[in-house]
Design an enzyme around this catalytic site. Structure first.
Site, mmCIF file in Angstrom:
data_model
loop_
_atom_site.group_PDB
_atom_site.id
_atom_site.type_symbol
_atom_site.label_atom_id
_atom_site.label_comp_id
_atom_site.label_asym_id
_atom_site.label_seq_id
_atom_site.Cartn_x
_atom_site.Cartn_y
_atom_site.Cartn_z
ATOM 1 N N CYS A 30 0.833 -1.209 0.000
ATOM 2 C CA CYS A 30 0.000 0.000 0.000
ATOM 3 C C CYS A 30 0.865 1.255 0.000
ATOM 4 C CB CYS A 30 -0.910 -0.065 1.231
ATOM 5 S SG CYS A 30 -1.651 1.491 1.720
ATOM 6 N N CYS A 33 0.197 3.783 2.773
ATOM 7 C CA CYS A 33 0.670 3.216 4.047
ATOM 8 C C CYS A 33 2.155 3.517 4.239
ATOM 9 C CB CYS A 33 0.462 1.705 4.089
ATOM 10 S SG CYS A 33 -1.264 1.188 3.986
#
Length: 105
Positions: A30, A33
């Site tokens: 991600c 993230c």
């Protein structure tokens, strides 16, 4: 560094904590993230002794991500006394996270 939280340690580390807990639900693949990770690590150092700051890899630990309805990552949940008291879905500036912890201290 933020504490690595697993399904096995979640209850002990997060739900039974006597301090506020910031939990970052994330995954290695991600992009947003990866943007939030250094912020979470910084907050972990700055709030050492006052709050618990940890991360849950949702690919390897799905039980509590599912329990708390984490559908998008990164999702940061703030816990106090075993209950979710605040959340931030998606990447945000550091102040968004620190304001949420400060409100619980």
């Amino acid at each position: 560094m933020a504490l690595e939280i697993t399904d096995a340690s979640f209850e002990e580390v997060v739900l039974k904590s006597d301090k506020p807990v910031l939990v970052d639900f994330w995954a290695a693949w991600c992009g947003p993230c990866r943007m939030v990770a250094p912020i979470v690590d910084e907050i972990s150092s700055e709030y050492d002794g006052r709050a618990i700051v940890g991360k849950v890899d949702v690919d390897n630990n799905q039980e509590f991500a599912a329990k708390y309805g984490v559908r998008n990552i990164p999702t940061v949940l703030i816990f106090k006394n075993g209950e979710v008291v605040d959340k931030q879905v998606g990447a945000a500036p550091k102040k968004a996270y620190t304001d949420k912890i400060d409100a619980q201290l």
